[in-house]
Write a protein that holds these residues in place. Structure first.
Motif, PDB file in Angstrom:
ATOM      1  N   GLN A 117       6.817 -24.483 -11.747  1.00 42.98           N
ATOM      2  CA  GLN A 117       7.517 -24.818 -10.500  1.00 42.98           C
ATOM      3  C   GLN A 117       7.613 -23.613  -9.558  1.00 42.98           C
ATOM      4  OE1 GLN A 117       8.963 -25.941 -13.661  1.00 42.98           O
ATOM      5  NE2 GLN A 117       7.649 -27.697 -13.214  1.00 42.98           N
ATOM      6  N   GLY A 118       6.970 -22.521  -9.923  1.00 48.37           N
ATOM      7  CA  GLY A 118       7.011 -21.325  -9.098  1.00 48.37           C
ATOM      8  C   GLY A 118       8.211 -20.445  -9.346  1.00 48.37           C
ATOM      9  N   GLY A 119       9.056 -20.803 -10.333  1.00 44.04           N
ATOM     10  CA  GLY A 119      10.244 -20.020 -10.630  1.00 44.04           C
ATOM     11  C   GLY A 119       9.927 -18.775 -11.436  1.00 44.04           C
ATOM     12  N   PHE A 120      10.885 -17.869 -11.486  1.00 39.47           N
ATOM     13  CA  PHE A 120      10.721 -16.622 -12.232  1.00 39.47           C
ATOM     14  C   PHE A 120      10.516 -16.937 -13.709  1.00 39.47           C
ATOM     15  CE2 PHE A 120      12.630 -13.188 -14.766  1.00 39.47           C
ATOM     16  CZ  PHE A 120      11.831 -12.128 -14.371  1.00 39.47           C
ATOM     17  N   ALA A 121       9.463 -16.349 -14.303  1.00 36.59           N
ATOM     18  CA  ALA A 121       9.146 -16.586 -15.711  1.00 36.59           C
ATOM     19  C   ALA A 121       9.083 -15.240 -16.422  1.00 36.59           C
ATOM     20  CB  ALA A 121       7.834 -17.329 -15.848  1.00 36.59           C
ATOM     21  N   GLU A 122      10.110 -14.946 -17.185  1.00 38.21           N
ATOM     22  CA  GLU A 122      10.219 -13.631 -17.831  1.00 38.21           C
ATOM     23  C   GLU A 122       9.097 -13.385 -18.831  1.00 38.21           C
ATOM     24  OE1 GLU A 122      13.735 -10.836 -19.780  1.00 38.21           O
ATOM     25  OE2 GLU A 122      14.082 -12.966 -19.386  1.00 38.21           O
ATOM     26  N   ASP A 123       8.491 -14.461 -19.350  1.00 36.13           N
ATOM     27  CA  ASP A 123       7.444 -14.318 -20.358  1.00 36.13           C
ATOM     28  C   ASP A 123       6.048 -14.578 -19.808  1.00 36.13           C
ATOM     29  OD1 ASP A 123       7.750 -16.988 -19.877  1.00 36.13           O
ATOM     30  OD2 ASP A 123       7.750 -17.606 -21.978  1.00 36.13           O
ATOM     31  N   GLN A 124       5.915 -14.607 -18.459  1.00 32.56           N
ATOM     32  CA  GLN A 124       4.641 -14.995 -17.855  1.00 32.56           C
ATOM     33  C   GLN A 124       4.000 -13.813 -17.153  1.00 32.56           C
ATOM     34  OE1 GLN A 124       3.536 -18.172 -18.194  1.00 32.56           O
ATOM     35  NE2 GLN A 124       1.611 -17.756 -17.186  1.00 32.56           N
ATOM     36  N   GLY A 125       2.780 -13.481 -17.592  1.00 35.02           N
ATOM     37  CA  GLY A 125       1.987 -12.484 -16.886  1.00 35.02           C
ATOM     38  C   GLY A 125       0.994 -13.165 -15.968  1.00 35.02           C
TER      39      GLY A 125
ATOM     40  N   ILE B 122       0.842  -1.195   0.000  1.00 34.03           N
ATOM     41  CA  ILE B 122       0.000   0.000   0.000  1.00 34.03           C
ATOM     42  C   ILE B 122       0.880   1.249   0.000  1.00 34.03           C
ATOM     43  CG2 ILE B 122      -1.886   1.181   1.201  1.00 34.03           C
ATOM     44  CD1 ILE B 122      -1.936  -1.643   2.876  1.00 34.03           C
ATOM     45  N   ASN B 123       0.618   2.165  -0.908  1.00 36.03           N
ATOM     46  CA  ASN B 123       1.290   3.460  -0.870  1.00 36.03           C
ATOM     47  C   ASN B 123       0.615   4.292   0.208  1.00 36.03           C
ATOM     48  OD1 ASN B 123       2.258   6.075  -1.263  1.00 36.03           O
ATOM     49  ND2 ASN B 123       2.434   5.838  -3.481  1.00 36.03           N
ATOM     50  N   ARG B 124       1.296   4.480   1.341  1.00 35.26           N
ATOM     51  CA  ARG B 124       0.737   5.226   2.462  1.00 35.26           C
ATOM     52  C   ARG B 124       0.996   6.727   2.354  1.00 35.26           C
ATOM     53  NH1 ARG B 124      -3.161   2.209   4.757  1.00 35.26           N
ATOM     54  NH2 ARG B 124      -2.404   0.318   5.794  1.00 35.26           N
ATOM     55  N   GLY B 125       1.880   7.143   1.462  1.00 38.45           N
ATOM     56  CA  GLY B 125       2.123   8.571   1.307  1.00 38.45           C
ATOM     57  C   GLY B 125       3.485   8.860   0.711  1.00 38.45           C
ATOM     58  N   GLY B 126       3.600  10.037   0.123  1.00 34.33           N
ATOM     59  CA  GLY B 126       4.855  10.435  -0.497  1.00 34.33           C
ATOM     60  C   GLY B 126       4.725  10.455  -2.005  1.00 34.33           C
ATOM     61  N   ALA B 127       5.713   9.900  -2.679  1.00 35.73           N
ATOM     62  CA  ALA B 127       5.767   9.917  -4.136  1.00 35.73           C
ATOM     63  C   ALA B 127       5.052   8.693  -4.713  1.00 35.73           C
ATOM     64  CB  ALA B 127       7.226   9.979  -4.581  1.00 35.73           C
ATOM     65  N   THR B 128       5.350   8.373  -5.957  1.00 39.08           N
ATOM     66  CA  THR B 128       4.753   7.224  -6.637  1.00 39.08           C
ATOM     67  C   THR B 128       5.524   5.961  -6.295  1.00 39.08           C
ATOM     68  OG1 THR B 128       4.042   8.623  -8.481  1.00 39.08           O
ATOM     69  CG2 THR B 128       4.189   6.255  -8.907  1.00 39.08           C
ATOM     70  N   LEU B 129       4.801   4.888  -6.004  1.00 39.18           N
ATOM     71  CA  LEU B 129       5.418   3.585  -5.780  1.00 39.18           C
ATOM     72  C   LEU B 129       5.282   2.771  -7.058  1.00 39.18           C
ATOM     73  CD1 LEU B 129       6.721   1.444  -3.959  1.00 39.18           C
ATOM     74  CD2 LEU B 129       4.404   0.756  -3.269  1.00 39.18           C
ATOM     75  N   VAL B 130       6.403   2.387  -7.651  1.00 39.55           N
ATOM     76  CA  VAL B 130       6.402   1.570  -8.857  1.00 39.55           C
ATOM     77  C   VAL B 130       6.595   0.109  -8.457  1.00 39.55           C
ATOM     78  CG1 VAL B 130       7.482   1.137 -11.095  1.00 39.55           C
ATOM     79  CG2 VAL B 130       7.367   3.475 -10.196  1.00 39.55           C
ATOM     80  N   VAL B 131       5.703  -0.761  -8.923  1.00 36.31           N
ATOM     81  CA  VAL B 131       5.785  -2.199  -8.666  1.00 36.31           C
ATOM     82  C   VAL B 131       5.861  -2.912 -10.015  1.00 36.31           C
ATOM     83  CG1 VAL B 131       4.740  -4.207  -7.562  1.00 36.31           C
ATOM     84  CG2 VAL B 131       4.402  -1.923  -6.564  1.00 36.31           C
ATOM     85  N   GLU B 132       6.979  -3.576 -10.266  1.00 39.61           N
ATOM     86  CA  GLU B 132       7.179  -4.321 -11.508  1.00 39.61           C
ATOM     87  C   GLU B 132       6.793  -5.777 -11.273  1.00 39.61           C
ATOM     88  OE1 GLU B 132      10.688  -4.992 -14.859  1.00 39.61           O
ATOM     89  OE2 GLU B 132      11.231  -4.547 -12.788  1.00 39.61           O
ATOM     90  N   LEU B 133       5.970  -6.354 -12.159  1.00 39.86           N
ATOM     91  CA  LEU B 133       5.357  -7.662 -11.925  1.00 39.86           C
ATOM     92  C   LEU B 133       5.711  -8.673 -13.008  1.00 39.86           C
ATOM     93  CD1 LEU B 133       1.736  -6.564 -10.939  1.00 39.86           C
ATOM     94  CD2 LEU B 133       3.527  -7.346  -9.400  1.00 39.86           C
ATOM     95  N   PHE B 134       5.958  -9.896 -12.575  1.00 39.27           N
ATOM     96  CA  PHE B 134       6.070 -11.064 -13.444  1.00 39.27           C
ATOM     97  C   PHE B 134       5.334 -12.216 -12.780  1.00 39.27           C
ATOM     98  CE2 PHE B 134       9.741  -8.601 -14.777  1.00 39.27           C
ATOM     99  CZ  PHE B 134       9.809  -8.821 -16.153  1.00 39.27           C
ATOM    100  N   GLY B 135       4.864 -13.156 -13.588  1.00 40.94           N
ATOM    101  CA  GLY B 135       4.288 -14.370 -13.055  1.00 40.94           C
ATOM    102  C   GLY B 135       5.348 -15.425 -12.833  1.00 40.94           C
ATOM    103  N   SER B 136       4.897 -16.655 -12.562  1.00 44.66           N
ATOM    104  CA  SER B 136       5.812 -17.756 -12.269  1.00 44.66           C
ATOM    105  C   SER B 136       5.538 -18.929 -13.209  1.00 44.66           C
ATOM    106  CB  SER B 136       5.666 -18.213 -10.819  1.00 44.66           C
ATOM    107  OG  SER B 136       4.326 -18.583 -10.541  1.00 44.66           O
ATOM    108  N   ASP B 137       6.541 -19.800 -13.358  1.00 42.78           N
ATOM    109  CA  ASP B 137       6.375 -20.996 -14.168  1.00 42.78           C
ATOM    110  C   ASP B 137       5.694 -22.092 -13.344  1.00 42.78           C
ATOM    111  OD1 ASP B 137       8.347 -22.121 -12.531  1.00 42.78           O
ATOM    112  OD2 ASP B 137       9.957 -21.709 -13.965  1.00 42.78           O
TER     113      ASP B 137
END
Length: 228
Positions: free
Chosen positions: A131-139, A114-129
């Motif tokens: 096995q739960g691993g990082f998947a660069e092509d998964q939304g 939650i952005n509680r105050g201040g500037a903009t909070l940027v959250v970069e998102l990826f899904g998982s494969d």
């Protein structure tokens, strides 16, 4: 990180938190000596690792990659496993401008950021494969303030003060402040920072501390050393 720098970061964080009208719990003011005196009565605070937490992820460049955290309350993993009792946690975080919290996910923890105050909070998102691993092509699908929406791999959510995103286990994410520092709230299931942070890159969760001066306040990572 030098202890003198950690002490200064705590002082700066106190000022930012106060400017946003948030009051920390009483144990935030305890000195190391206070903790030693009260360690029996404060056993839950210690065992649940509530309190001050500052990390550079072991990279030695806090301004570029780091995070300030204060764990306000934290439940018990035993309760989470049984599905009843104290199954929740709450934190305050500060992301400085352009200060990266690197790409990671959690095996157990679901969390609202939650952005509680201040500037903009940027959250970069990826899904998982599978096995739960990082998947660069998964939304995937994510919920922002109770509204479901699809996200493309690598999409960057820009949260303004008052806005939030709900992340489930397996949602890979990184975040930083854009245009200034951001005070962040985190409401989650039980938090286990020792085993439930899975980073994409081989980095550590906690900083190595150079004890150039005594601590003004203990970090959660100090408890095992100072409060045996």
């Amino acid at each position: 990180m030098k202890r003198s720098w950690i002490n200064a970061i705590v002082g700066d964080a106190r000022e930012l938190i106060a400017r946003h009208g948030f009051v920390l719990p009483p144990f935030a003011n305890w000195t190391p000596e206070d903790f030693t005196t009260r360690k029996d009565a404060a056993r839950h605070v210690i065992d649940a690792r509530c309190g001050w937490d500052i990390t550079d992820y072991g990279a030695g460049d806090f301004d570029r990659m780091g995070l300030f955290l204060f764990t306000l309350r934290n439940g018990r993993l035993t309760d989470l496993k049984t599905g009843r009792g104290m199954c929740y946690a709450e934190k305050l975080l500060i992301s400085r401008q352009d200060q990266l919290s690197p790409m990671h996910t959690h095996l157990l923890k679901a969390e609202d950021i939650i952005n509680r105050g201040g500037a903009t909070l940027v959250v970069e998102l990826f899904g998982s494969d599978d096995q739960g691993g990082f998947a660069e092509d998964q939304g995937g699908t994510v919920m922002c303030d109770g509204v479901h929406r699809a996200f493309a791999p690598g999409e960057k959510l820009r949260l303004q003060p008052g806005e939030s995103v709900t992340l489930m286990p397996g949602d890979w994410h990184a975040f930083w402040g854009e245009g200034g520092d951001v005070l962040i709230g985190e409401v989650s299931t039980v938090n286990d920072d020792e085993t439930d942070n899975i980073f994409r890159d081989p980095i550590g969760r906690f900083a190595q501390v150079d004890e150039d001066v005594p601590p003004t306040h203990l970090l959660v990572s100090d408890y095992a050393t100072y409060l045996q």
